[in-house]
Design a protein around this motif. Structure first.
Motif, PDB file in Angstrom:
ATOM      1  N   GLN A  20      42.240  44.232  51.966  1.00 27.29           N
ATOM      2  CA  GLN A  20      40.818  44.447  51.753  1.00 27.29           C
ATOM      3  C   GLN A  20      40.060  43.978  52.991  1.00 27.29           C
ATOM      4  OE1 GLN A  20      39.134  45.714  49.079  1.00 27.29           O
ATOM      5  NE2 GLN A  20      41.042  46.248  48.062  1.00 27.29           N
ATOM      6  N   ASN A 199      28.224  48.902  48.024  1.00 27.34           N
ATOM      7  CA  ASN A 199      29.486  48.462  47.428  1.00 27.34           C
ATOM      8  C   ASN A 199      30.128  49.536  46.561  1.00 27.34           C
ATOM      9  OD1 ASN A 199      29.388  45.819  48.504  1.00 27.34           O
ATOM     10  ND2 ASN A 199      27.932  45.210  46.924  1.00 27.34           N
ATOM     11  N   THR A 269      41.276  53.167  51.459  1.00 26.04           N
ATOM     12  CA  THR A 269      39.950  53.310  50.851  1.00 26.04           C
ATOM     13  C   THR A 269      39.517  54.768  50.762  1.00 26.04           C
ATOM     14  OG1 THR A 269      38.931  53.023  53.025  1.00 26.04           O
ATOM     15  CG2 THR A 269      39.220  51.039  51.687  1.00 26.04           C
ATOM     16  N   THR A 333      32.301  46.016  41.459  1.00 32.94           N
ATOM     17  CA  THR A 333      32.984  45.100  42.380  1.00 32.94           C
ATOM     18  C   THR A 333      32.364  45.166  43.769  1.00 32.94           C
ATOM     19  OG1 THR A 333      34.632  46.767  42.998  1.00 32.94           O
ATOM     20  CG2 THR A 333      35.159  45.330  41.136  1.00 32.94           C
ATOM     21  N   ARG A 334      32.691  44.145  44.562  1.00 29.02           N
ATOM     22  CA  ARG A 334      32.307  44.108  45.968  1.00 29.02           C
ATOM     23  C   ARG A 334      33.366  43.303  46.715  1.00 29.02           C
ATOM     24  NH1 ARG A 334      27.682  39.440  46.894  1.00 29.02           N
ATOM     25  NH2 ARG A 334      28.736  37.786  45.734  1.00 29.02           N
ATOM     26  N   ALA A 335      33.375  43.409  48.029  1.00 33.52           N
ATOM     27  CA  ALA A 335      34.328  42.650  48.833  1.00 33.52           C
ATOM     28  C   ALA A 335      33.856  41.203  48.951  1.00 33.52           C
ATOM     29  CB  ALA A 335      34.461  43.269  50.217  1.00 33.52           C
ATOM     30  N   TRP A 344      39.743  39.136  52.525  1.00 32.43           N
ATOM     31  CA  TRP A 344      38.710  39.792  51.735  1.00 32.43           C
ATOM     32  C   TRP A 344      39.366  40.488  50.561  1.00 32.43           C
ATOM     33  CZ3 TRP A 344      33.511  39.391  52.512  1.00 32.43           C
ATOM     34  CH2 TRP A 344      33.107  38.782  53.714  1.00 32.43           C
ATOM     35  N   SER A 346      38.721  42.084  46.290  1.00 31.20           N
ATOM     36  CA  SER A 346      37.747  42.684  45.389  1.00 31.20           C
ATOM     37  C   SER A 346      37.268  41.648  44.383  1.00 31.20           C
ATOM     38  CB  SER A 346      38.384  43.881  44.661  1.00 31.20           C
ATOM     39  OG  SER A 346      37.470  44.469  43.776  1.00 31.20           O
ATOM     40  N   ASN A 349      30.678  42.075  41.283  1.00 27.72           N
ATOM     41  CA  ASN A 349      29.384  42.318  41.914  1.00 27.72           C
ATOM     42  C   ASN A 349      28.283  41.803  40.984  1.00 27.72           C
ATOM     43  OD1 ASN A 349      27.447  43.297  43.727  1.00 27.72           O
ATOM     44  ND2 ASN A 349      27.374  45.291  42.731  1.00 27.72           N
ATOM     45  N   THR A 355      34.246  45.101  35.417  1.00 29.28           N
ATOM     46  CA  THR A 355      35.273  46.127  35.253  1.00 29.28           C
ATOM     47  C   THR A 355      35.943  46.096  33.888  1.00 29.28           C
ATOM     48  OG1 THR A 355      36.918  44.627  36.224  1.00 29.28           O
ATOM     49  CG2 THR A 355      35.794  46.153  37.723  1.00 29.28           C
TER      50      THR A 355
END
Length: 699
Positions: A20, A199, A269, A333-335, A344, A346, A349, A355
């Motif tokens: 990631q 994101n 990705t 989600t975000r990094a 990094w 997931s 967010n 999720t």
């Protein structure tokens, strides 16, 4: 206890995952902090300077082995050059229930006074541009073009191999099979759309197939033999399905239906997915897309293209698109940086629904929900629905009956207006006994509102039928808060409340409001019109541009359908009560959020009805959801709406205008017509637009 083999398999699965990377902006910051130019980094990674630029602006992602080397370099720089500005700006999590700002999420350990928690069980590569023919100008302004998707979000394919895109372009599509069409779409067409949130994910390209195109690709022109449209799909042994599988593509669990999604597992990705919509299989429901399926391909592309640019690339029905828009604007989600490894990964967010699906509290569920069936719950349910109320004919005054007209007012996208700055729960519900009511906490409250005395010429604000409650019942926070606003001391017996809250629907509201207002403006209904000119513009707006009128209808359907999807019920004759149905696997299956929107919309309606009675002495004849019918001395809303001496509308009542929450004319009939329907038990608000429409028994 897990076996050694299971543990090693889990670890191997983690090791096999793609690394990631930090967000693109962070990659650029780290490189600049290290004093390294893009050209020098490109040399070190044996790639081009343009590739590095693409990585840092989010246009593309590196692939292994460069991906692994790039992540190692970024991790090293991150350790040397931490983002101190970001760290210092991080605010602690609030510790009290309060209405947050639109982009905030709130967490609290503070409980309502005298609340006793009840123990709960644990809950479970760059594309080449395709040849373009006959480019023409579009009437609708287009946003800046993403170079990856130079030909827009979608195309309508006809039987001659012409793919009509937005802006009037026509692409040559040589595909003769569905797998070839998918490959062409992903590799050559230049179709797709950028993500709506940094994101989030880019929108998959959409190919709409005309009947001739479907037949050319080996598909039947029509699908027959199913009672329900949602059940339409090709059998697994159909030649086209076999072609898709043989080409190493996959179909979702819904199979090959009117909206078919064909994909391969993402590499890194980069998504590999194409959405198909088949017109002759009724992909575009006439109720949501009036007249669109019968348009020429170029016009269909224009309608869907405007919708895609203003709302989202269609991904199914307008209801599905409305729900998908929520997730696209609030990605789950975000990094985030893993403190242990420095990598990094997931992470959640903030402000999103996450999720994982979440079970509702029993009173928020439906009677067939496993939470209800498995627990034996018999304590009642929320009944937060839109109004369906008709005033008792015996309460009509003689002076009302002598008025010549019944005029219907319709509130523009009332549910959308209710979603503005609406604080909802983001975490699982906790159970409390005898809590003190707090209007800032979203949840469900068991309260007895049967002693609230209101004018019988108005519907009760506490029930969708408008009848007075007969005892304790479950209500959403807004309904109880309105009883308190009316001056009553509410004393909840129980409550299911959520500690983490946020204005989850705010970006959804903002995007749809802008789409609605902009589309109405394109049809000649602008904000600068006075009330008389507004009514005149609304009379002719559908004839101004049928294509944009269809977009407007789709936007309105997206609002209602998206809210409805938050409590999608089980489908199919084989379903058995107590079984989990597919919709429950979505984090967006949230009946409590749906209840909050409808509760606020109904309360907003009642507040306007009360203010109208106070300012004008007029009482409604009937209410149906966002439509209200009033007796009137004239055939126009201007004949009874309250205006100040200056000519400006009085605040608090119904006001005319083109924005969500304001009103427009729904229809006009004679007062005699309305009273006749009321005496027969029908709702004039349902039929005032259609006039003398045939009425079905048991309306």
């Amino acid at each position: 206890m897990a076996s050694e083999e299971e543990l090693f398999a889990s670890v191997d699965a983690l090791l096999s995952e793609e690394p990631q990377l930090p967000p693109p902006a962070e990659r650029a910051r780290l490189r600049e902090a290290a004093g390294v130019t893009q050209a020098r980094l490109a040399t070190a990674l044996k790639t081009t300077t343009q590739s590095v630029k693409n990585w840092e602006n989010g246009r593309s992602e590196p692939k292994s082995p460069r991906l692994d080397a790039y992540q190692r370099l970024l991790n090293g720089w991150a350790a040397k050059y931490p983002d101190r500005d970001s760290a210092s700006a991080a605010a602690p999590v609030p510790a009290a229930f309060a209405a947050p700002a639109a982009s905030e999420v709130e967490t609290t350990d503070a409980l309502p006074d005298r609340a006793v928690p009840v123990a709960q069980p644990a809950r479970p590569g760059t594309r080449a541009g395709a040849t373009s023919r006959r480019p023409t100008a579009t009437k609708t302004a287009r946003p800046a073009v993403d170079p990856r998707f130079e030909h827009g979000p979608l195309a309508v394919l006809d039987g001659d191999g012409c793919a009509y895109g937005v802006g009037g372009i026509v692409l040559d599509c040589p595909a003769t099979t569905v797998p070839e069409l998918v490959e062409w779409t992903l590799r050559e067409s230049g179709l797709g759309a950028s993500k709506l949130h940094r994101n989030g994910k880019d929108s998959d390209p959409l190919i709409v197939l005309t009947a001739a195109a479907a037949v050319k690709l080996g598909l039947p022109e029509r699908l027959e033999g199913h009672e329900q449209r949602r059940s339409l799909r090709l059998p697994e042994d159909h030649p086209v399905v076999k072609q898709v599988v043989s080409a190493k593509w996959q179909l979702t669990q819904r199979g090959f239906g009117p909206w078919a999604r064909i994909y391969r597992k993402a590499q890194g990705t980069e998504r590999q997915c194409v959405q198909l919509a088949i017109l002759s299989w009724d992909a575009l429901d006439e109720r949501s897309w009036p007249g669109v399926a019968q348009m020429e391909p170029a016009d269909i592309a224009r309608v869907l293209g405007v919708y895609a640019q203003r709302v989202i690339t269609p991904r199914g029905s307008t209801a599905v698109s409305g729900l998908e828009l929520m997730t696209a604007l609030r990605p789950p989600t975000r990094a985030v940086r893993d403190e242990a490894s420095g990598n990094w990964v997931s992470g959640h967010n903030p402000g999103s629904l996450g999720t994982d699906p979440m079970d509702p509290a029993p009173p928020e569920a439906t009677p067939e929900h496993p939470v209800v069936v498995n627990s034996g719950w018999s304590g009642g349910f929320l009944n937060e629905e839109a109004y369906q109320w008709v005033r008792d004919v015996s309460l009509l005054a003689d002076e009302e009956c002598t008025l010549p007209y019944a005029v219907g007012l319709d509130l523009n996208t009332a549910f959308l207006a209710a979603a503005a700055r609406l604080v909802v729960g983001l975490s699982a519900p906790d159970h409390f006994h005898a809590p003190t009511f707090n209007p800032k906490i979203p949840g469900s409250w068991l309260v007895d509102l049967s002693d609230v005395e209101l004018d019988p010429r108005l519907p009760s604000p506490f029930t969708p039928e408008g009848t007075r409650p007969t005892g304790p019942a479950w209500y959403q926070t807004h309904t109880v808060a309105y009883a308190q606003e009316l001056g009553y001391n509410v004393r909840p017996l129980e409550a299911y409340l959520r500690r983490e809250t946020g204005a989850y629907l705010d970006p959804w509201h903002d995007r749809l409001k802008t789409a609605y207002v902009d589309t109405l403006a394109d049809l000649g209904v602008t904000k600068d019109l006075d009330d008389r000119r507004f009514l005149a513009a609304m009379e002719r707006h559908k004839e101004a541009d049928p294509a944009l009128a269809a977009v407007l209808a789709a936007i309105k359907a997206t609002v209602k359908g998206g809210i409805g999807k938050l409590r999608e019920r089980p489908q199919g004759k084989r379903y058995k009560k107590g079984e989990r149905w597919p919709a429950l696997q979505r984090p967006t299956w949230r009946p409590d959020i749906r209840a909050a929107v409808i509760s606020k919309a109904r309360v907003n309606m009642h507040r306007k009805l009360t203010n109208m009675a106070r300012m004008t002495g007029l009482f409604p004849l009937a209410v149906l959801s966002d439509c209200v019918v009033y007796p009137s001395p004239g055939p126009s809303p201007l004949d009874f709406l309250p205006y100040a001496a200056s000519g400006k509308p009085q605040p608090g009542g119904f006001r005319l205008g083109p924005t969500p929450g304001l009103a427009k004319l729904e229809g006009v009939q004679s007062m005699l017509w309305a009273v006749d329907l009321m005496e027969k038990g029908y709702n004039p608000a349902r039929h005032i637009k259609g006039g003398d429409a045939v009425l079905d028994e048991g309306e």
